[in-house]
Scaffold this motif. Structure first.
Motif, PDB file in Angstrom:
ATOM      1  N   ALA A  36       2.779 -57.998   5.871  1.00 20.19           N
ATOM      2  CA  ALA A  36       3.201 -56.741   6.478  1.00 20.19           C
ATOM      3  C   ALA A  36       2.117 -56.236   7.433  1.00 20.19           C
ATOM      4  O   ALA A  36       0.942 -56.183   7.081  1.00 20.19           O
ATOM      5  CB  ALA A  36       3.476 -55.703   5.399  1.00 20.19           C
ATOM      6  N   ALA A  74       8.797 -54.837  11.907  1.00 20.16           N
ATOM      7  CA  ALA A  74       9.086 -53.702  11.022  1.00 20.16           C
ATOM      8  C   ALA A  74       9.761 -54.144   9.722  1.00 20.16           C
ATOM      9  O   ALA A  74       9.849 -53.368   8.776  1.00 20.16           O
ATOM     10  CB  ALA A  74       9.977 -52.685  11.738  1.00 20.16           C
ATOM     11  N   SER A  75      10.197 -55.385   9.656  1.00 21.72           N
ATOM     12  CA  SER A  75      10.896 -55.893   8.475  1.00 21.72           C
ATOM     13  C   SER A  75       9.957 -56.050   7.292  1.00 21.72           C
ATOM     14  O   SER A  75       8.744 -56.153   7.439  1.00 21.72           O
ATOM     15  CB  SER A  75      11.507 -57.268   8.779  1.00 21.72           C
ATOM     16  OG  SER A  75      12.050 -57.328  10.069  1.00 21.72           O
ATOM     17  N   ALA A  76      10.563 -56.097   6.093  1.00 19.15           N
ATOM     18  CA  ALA A  76       9.806 -56.497   4.911  1.00 19.15           C
ATOM     19  C   ALA A  76       9.330 -57.932   5.086  1.00 19.15           C
ATOM     20  O   ALA A  76       9.978 -58.748   5.746  1.00 19.15           O
ATOM     21  CB  ALA A  76      10.675 -56.383   3.664  1.00 19.15           C
ATOM     22  N   LYS A  77       8.190 -58.256   4.485  1.00 17.70           N
ATOM     23  CA  LYS A  77       7.576 -59.565   4.729  1.00 17.70           C
ATOM     24  C   LYS A  77       8.421 -60.724   4.196  1.00 17.70           C
ATOM     25  O   LYS A  77       8.229 -61.880   4.604  1.00 17.70           O
ATOM     26  CB  LYS A  77       6.177 -59.614   4.111  1.00 17.70           C
ATOM     27  CG  LYS A  77       6.145 -59.558   2.594  1.00 17.70           C
ATOM     28  CD  LYS A  77       4.722 -59.712   2.092  1.00 17.70           C
ATOM     29  CE  LYS A  77       4.675 -59.849   0.581  1.00 17.70           C
ATOM     30  NZ  LYS A  77       3.306 -60.128   0.103  1.00 17.70           N
ATOM     31  N   SER A 143       7.003 -51.859   7.806  1.00 16.35           N
ATOM     32  CA  SER A 143       6.862 -53.139   7.105  1.00 16.35           C
ATOM     33  C   SER A 143       5.987 -52.984   5.865  1.00 16.35           C
ATOM     34  O   SER A 143       6.299 -53.535   4.797  1.00 16.35           O
ATOM     35  CB  SER A 143       6.258 -54.187   8.042  1.00 16.35           C
ATOM     36  OG  SER A 143       6.190 -55.449   7.411  1.00 16.35           O
ATOM     37  N   ARG A 146       8.227 -51.144   3.218  1.00 17.79           N
ATOM     38  CA  ARG A 146       9.320 -51.987   2.754  1.00 17.79           C
ATOM     39  C   ARG A 146       8.811 -53.137   1.896  1.00 17.79           C
ATOM     40  O   ARG A 146       9.519 -53.626   1.004  1.00 17.79           O
ATOM     41  CB  ARG A 146      10.106 -52.531   3.947  1.00 17.79           C
ATOM     42  CG  ARG A 146      10.920 -51.480   4.689  1.00 17.79           C
ATOM     43  CD  ARG A 146      11.538 -52.051   5.964  1.00 17.79           C
ATOM     44  NE  ARG A 146      12.438 -51.085   6.605  1.00 17.79           N
ATOM     45  CZ  ARG A 146      13.044 -51.298   7.775  1.00 17.79           C
ATOM     46  NH1 ARG A 146      12.842 -52.439   8.425  1.00 17.79           N
ATOM     47  NH2 ARG A 146      13.841 -50.372   8.278  1.00 17.79           N
ATOM     48  N   SER A 147       7.588 -53.588   2.152  1.00 16.78           N
ATOM     49  CA  SER A 147       7.034 -54.738   1.445  1.00 16.78           C
ATOM     50  C   SER A 147       6.267 -54.369   0.180  1.00 16.78           C
ATOM     51  O   SER A 147       6.265 -55.143  -0.792  1.00 16.78           O
ATOM     52  CB  SER A 147       6.080 -55.512   2.374  1.00 16.78           C
ATOM     53  OG  SER A 147       6.723 -55.935   3.560  1.00 16.78           O
TER      54      SER A 147
END
Length: 266
Positions: A36, A74-77, A143, A146-147
């Protein structure tokens, strides 16, 4: 014209403002799991059309060249195929003006290498984390959260997000939801040009920090032994906040020379 290097498909496009968007893509092949806060390349050829509200290019793009730039994920890892990016349009630039013309189903280049040292996983377990952002500097923190937010219940985690207007606060709804859902997470937005309906902070980030709001409202001190700071966004803000933190003994982090201050400029 030839688009042979395109290897991902646009699956979503959310216009936050006319010049801020959340772009979601699905890669043809999964990428490796990343950490992240890292970034990867997006690209389009110079022959692609530019957005309707762009301005003439300062340097005209070569139609046959694949224009590539790094963007924070920006996404989860764990999301290795379905990736999300938060992008600001540079109206006279080569790439973002073309990215803003994309629509669902369009093809785009996504790099295979994932890089960057702006990483939450390098902070000590149990340390408090303060994440300061303007503009698209918020993306790596999305990120982070979310992670890792579920994994670090012992750490207080704070996002301080500065903007001019309420509509410039990207991810406002998600961050507000997280604050209501996790006792150890606090969201602190602050506006410099708020209207009468805004009941939050009305000041620059630098002012907010100097007024000891972190200490007085959240019991978080600018102490290098207890609290790690991430600062991401416009260079002026990054410079001012960094200078303030250096006064408390903070050192800029590098993997070969660990510090408590992590910096990324946009």
């Amino acid at each position: 014209m030839e688009r042979s290097e395109y290897n991902a498909t646009v699956t979503g496009k959310i216009m936050v403002t006319p010049d801020l968007m959340i772009l979601r893509v699905d890669t043809d092949e999964p990428r490796k799991e990343f950490e992240a806060g890292q970034n990867m390349l997006l690209g389009l050829y110079g022959f692609e059309k530019r957005s309707s509200n762009s301005e003439p290019e300062v340097v005209p793009a070569d139609a046959e060249k694949l224009i590539k730039r790094p963007y924070s994920i920006a996404s989860a890892k764990t999301e290795t195929s379905q990736l999300e990016f938060y992008i600001s349009q540079v109206k006279s630039g080569q790439l973002t003006s073309r990215l803003f013309n994309l629509n669902t189903g369009d093809r785009v280049f996504v790099g295979t290498a994932i890089t960057g040292i702006f990483r939450l996983d390098e902070t000590p377990d149990g340390s408090d984390i303060v994440m300061v952002a303007t503009g698209t500097g918020i993306a790596p923190y999305i990120s982070f959260l979310r992670s890792h937010i579920i994994e670090r219940p012992e750490s207080k985690m704070v996002v301080i997000q500065g903007a001019a207007h309420r509509w410039d606060l990207g991810y406002y709804s998600e961050l507000t939801f997280l604050e209501k859902s996790f006792a150890n997470f606090f969201y602190v937005p602050t506006l410099t040009d708020a209207d009468e309906r805004w009941d939050g902070h009305r000041m620059w980030i630098e002012e907010l920090l100097k007024q000891d709001i972190l200490q007085n409202e959240y019991n978080i001190s600018p102490d290098p032994d207890r609290t790690h700071f991430f600062v991401s966004g416009k260079p002026d803000m990054v410079a001012h906040v960094s200078e303030w933190l250096v006064g408390y003994g903070y050192r800029r982090h590098h993997p070969d020379d660990p510090g408590e201050l992590y910096i990324e400029e946009f």
